[in-house]
Write a protein that holds these residues in place. Structure first.
Motif, PDB file in Angstrom:
ATOM      1  N   ILE A  29      12.743 -22.413   7.298  1.00  9.25           N
ATOM      2  CA  ILE A  29      13.339 -22.580   5.974  1.00  9.25           C
ATOM      3  C   ILE A  29      13.343 -21.238   5.252  1.00  9.25           C
ATOM      4  O   ILE A  29      14.299 -20.878   4.577  1.00  9.25           O
ATOM      5  CB  ILE A  29      12.546 -23.625   5.147  1.00  9.25           C
ATOM      6  N   GLN A  30      12.254 -20.495   5.399  1.00  9.80           N
ATOM      7  CA  GLN A  30      12.195 -19.161   4.802  1.00  9.80           C
ATOM      8  C   GLN A  30      11.136 -18.332   5.514  1.00  9.80           C
ATOM      9  O   GLN A  30      10.275 -18.860   6.203  1.00  9.80           O
ATOM     10  CB  GLN A  30      11.877 -19.246   3.318  1.00  9.80           C
ATOM     11  N   GLY A  69      10.925 -15.194   1.635  1.00 13.70           N
ATOM     12  CA  GLY A  69      11.262 -15.916   0.413  1.00 13.70           C
ATOM     13  C   GLY A  69      12.771 -16.027   0.295  1.00 13.70           C
ATOM     14  O   GLY A  69      13.490 -15.121   0.723  1.00 13.70           O
ATOM     15  N   VAL A  70      13.226 -17.122  -0.273  1.00 13.24           N
ATOM     16  CA  VAL A  70      14.661 -17.380  -0.318  1.00 13.24           C
ATOM     17  C   VAL A  70      15.401 -16.286  -1.093  1.00 13.24           C
ATOM     18  O   VAL A  70      16.459 -15.816  -0.670  1.00 13.24           O
ATOM     19  CB  VAL A  70      14.953 -18.765  -0.942  1.00 13.24           C
ATOM     20  N   LEU A  71      14.843 -15.856  -2.222  1.00 17.47           N
ATOM     21  CA  LEU A  71      15.537 -14.858  -3.044  1.00 17.47           C
ATOM     22  C   LEU A  71      15.699 -13.537  -2.305  1.00 17.47           C
ATOM     23  O   LEU A  71      16.781 -12.942  -2.305  1.00 17.47           O
ATOM     24  CB  LEU A  71      14.782 -14.618  -4.364  1.00 17.47           C
ATOM     25  N   ALA A  72      14.641 -13.077  -1.672  1.00 23.78           N
ATOM     26  CA  ALA A  72      14.690 -11.802  -0.946  1.00 23.78           C
ATOM     27  C   ALA A  72      15.662 -11.887   0.226  1.00 23.78           C
ATOM     28  O   ALA A  72      16.424 -10.939   0.490  1.00 23.78           O
ATOM     29  CB  ALA A  72      13.291 -11.425  -0.452  1.00 23.78           C
ATOM     30  N   PHE A  95      19.921 -22.952  -7.830  1.00 24.05           N
ATOM     31  CA  PHE A  95      19.951 -21.683  -8.534  1.00 24.05           C
ATOM     32  C   PHE A  95      20.698 -20.701  -7.640  1.00 24.05           C
ATOM     33  O   PHE A  95      20.416 -20.603  -6.454  1.00 24.05           O
ATOM     34  CB  PHE A  95      18.525 -21.211  -8.784  1.00 24.05           C
TER      35      PHE A  95
END
Lengths: 376, 125
Positions: free
Chosen positions: A30-31, A34-37, A324
């Protein structure tokens, strides 16, 4: 309970510190960081995804073309060898059983890339259709003999060129190469395709070569900032790019016309499953539409929340995807709204109810994000 | 690594009780499970809550987690800084990433809260 599957790259993911989650019967990363990075890496540099859970089905023989023409809405006859397109398997009602890619290997040999969750059903449907063709077409499930790595982002081309071969970087969008001459015996297919809204490649490889390929790509990508990316980032990337997720945004209650995908329906190519229903819908109009929206207030609309267009209380329906959007810095989503009076125009004010609170939204045109044109 | 100057809930929240007030936050385990926090919804100061009630939510890119108060009380203060910098919940869950401060309505925290050692044991099991 069904056995949980792992892709051949599982060990590589563990080495990279992946956090896993269930997806379509598989234990998938899933990650990592981290998803944002990971999302940012794909937008700004490059990211690499294991999507080996996807299904690959080979359809071949003298009757392969006519079989696929009858089962999918896009025009398979217009595909030259080395080209691919986006299409679907539809019900008689014109709704989605699955969305898929069709690769034309040669005019009597095609590769279908399908969603993991619907692979069995797709296969059954194709085999049933093939049985009626009296040996003129064969359908082989190649999923277990195929690993799939996606390299996506503005720096993807240079990485793939070095690892797979310089010709890969010359590929046009939705074109592919096979059996790369610079490589060894391994059967491999590289296409300029993806599900992120960035430039990128998808590399189909035999499972026994997958671990080495993953490591080589990771190593080559290190100095440009390539990161392994999980399904979390894949979802936010595809949503920003306005791409539908089958089984969530589009399903057996949604037609391509309702989903804004009428471009995959080729009306003049002849009959195909679902055509009659789609012709009727084209004449009478759609009852539902998938629309994009941005959240203007504070909060995040999620799958299952309800969106309502202001000044048109009948124009309402469930959010099918909501998240988001890291690149935009705000929440976005897709909703399936009733629209007897026509689809809500972009700019319409709307609201979504989150934990009992009404949050302001605005209907916007898809996609939410379009990558900057390359400065070539 | 788990601070022993406070108490913990089975839902991975911490509570630091001092002078009739309690500061509430989520644990490092909770922020890791959530992933990148992008939005925190907190109650208005002055609002009163019964023990066990939902007082807000933490949204990460991929998930949402409700915030519950294990104690009854009124909201004395909320961490306003999280509005512009929700990522602080990830970066410093036991410190700058605190969520709310409650004025306790009752005597003190309920008995079912865990010590740091008990919470650590729960995580390990």
């Amino acid at each position: 309970m069904a056995r949980v599957l792992r892709t051949v790259l599982y060990r590589r993911h563990v080495e990279s510190g992946a956090r896993f989650g269930p997806f379509a019967g598989y234990e998938m990363p899933i990650q990592y960081q981290g998803v944002l990075a990971e999302h940012r890496a794909v937008r700004e540099r490059a990211g690499m995804f294991d999507v080996s859970h996807m299904g690959e089905i080979r359809v071949w023989g003298p009757r392969a073309l006519s079989l696929l023409q009858g089962l999918t809405p896009n025009d398979v006859g217009a595909l030259a060898p080395g080209r691919a397109h986006y299409s679907a398997l539809l019900t008689e009602r014109g709704t989605f059983i699955d969305d898929l890619l069709v690769y034309c290997l040669d005019p009597e040999d095609y590769l279908l890339v399908v969603n993991a969750a619907s692979r069995e059903r797709d296969l059954e449907l194709l085999q049933r259709a093939a049985a009626a063709e009296d040996g003129g077409v064969r359908v082989d499930d190649r999923s277990d003999e195929t690993a799939l790595i996606a390299v996506q982002g503005p720096r993807a081309a240079e990485i793939v060129a070095d690892v797979v071969g310089a010709e890969a970087a010359e590929l046009r969008y939705y074109s592919f190469l096979r059996d790369h001459p610079a490589e060894d015996q391994a059967q491999r297919l590289v296409s300029r395709t993806g599900y992120t809204g960035e430039d990128g490649f998808e590399i189909y490889t035999p499972p026994e070569r997958a671990e080495d390929l993953w490591a080589e790509l990771l190593e080559r990508g290190r100095d440009v900032g390539l990161m392994p990316a999980g399904l979390g980032a894949r979802d936010t990337l595809r949503l920003e790019a306005g791409m539908m997720l089958c089984g969530q945004d589009i399903d057996e209650e949604t037609t391509p016309l309702e989903a804004g995908l009428s471009w995959i329906v080729k009306w003049k190519k002849g009959d195909f499953v679902g055509r009659e229903a789609l012709v009727r819908q084209r004449e009478r109009g759609c009852r539902h539409r998938l629309v994009g929206f941005e959240v203007e207030g504070r909060g995040i609309a999620r799958h299952g929340h309800r969106l309502t267009v202001r000044n048109a209380p009948d124009c309402t329906g469930p959010v099918t995807s909501g998240a988001f959007a890291p690149t935009l810095g705000r929440a976005i989503g897709i909703a399936r709204v009733d629209c007897g009076g026509g689809p809500p125009p972009p700019g319409s004010a709307a609201s979504v109810t989150v934990r009992g609170r009404e949050i302001d939204c605005r209907i916007v045109k898809l996609p939410f994000y379009r990558r900057p044109k390359a400065g070539v | 690594m788990i601070p022993d100057d406070r108490l913990y809930t089975a839902q991975h929240e911490w509570l630091k009780v001092e002078d009739g007030k309690a500061v509430l936050g989520i644990t490092d385990f909770a922020q890791q499970e959530l992933g990148d926090v992008v939005f925190v919804e907190l109650p208005a100061p002055g609002q009163e809550f019964a023990a066990g009630s939902e007082i807000g939510a933490i949204e990460s890119v991929k998930a949402v987690a409700e915030i519950y108060t294990p104690v009854a009380g009124s909201i004395e203060a909320v961490n306003d800084g999280l509005e512009d910098a929700p990522e602080v919940v990830n970066e410093d869950p036991y410190g700058e990433g605190w969520l709310v401060c409650l004025r306790l309505a009752g005597e003190g925290p309920p008995d079912d809260l865990m010590t740091a050692a008990a919470y650590e044991a729960q995580l390990a099991s």
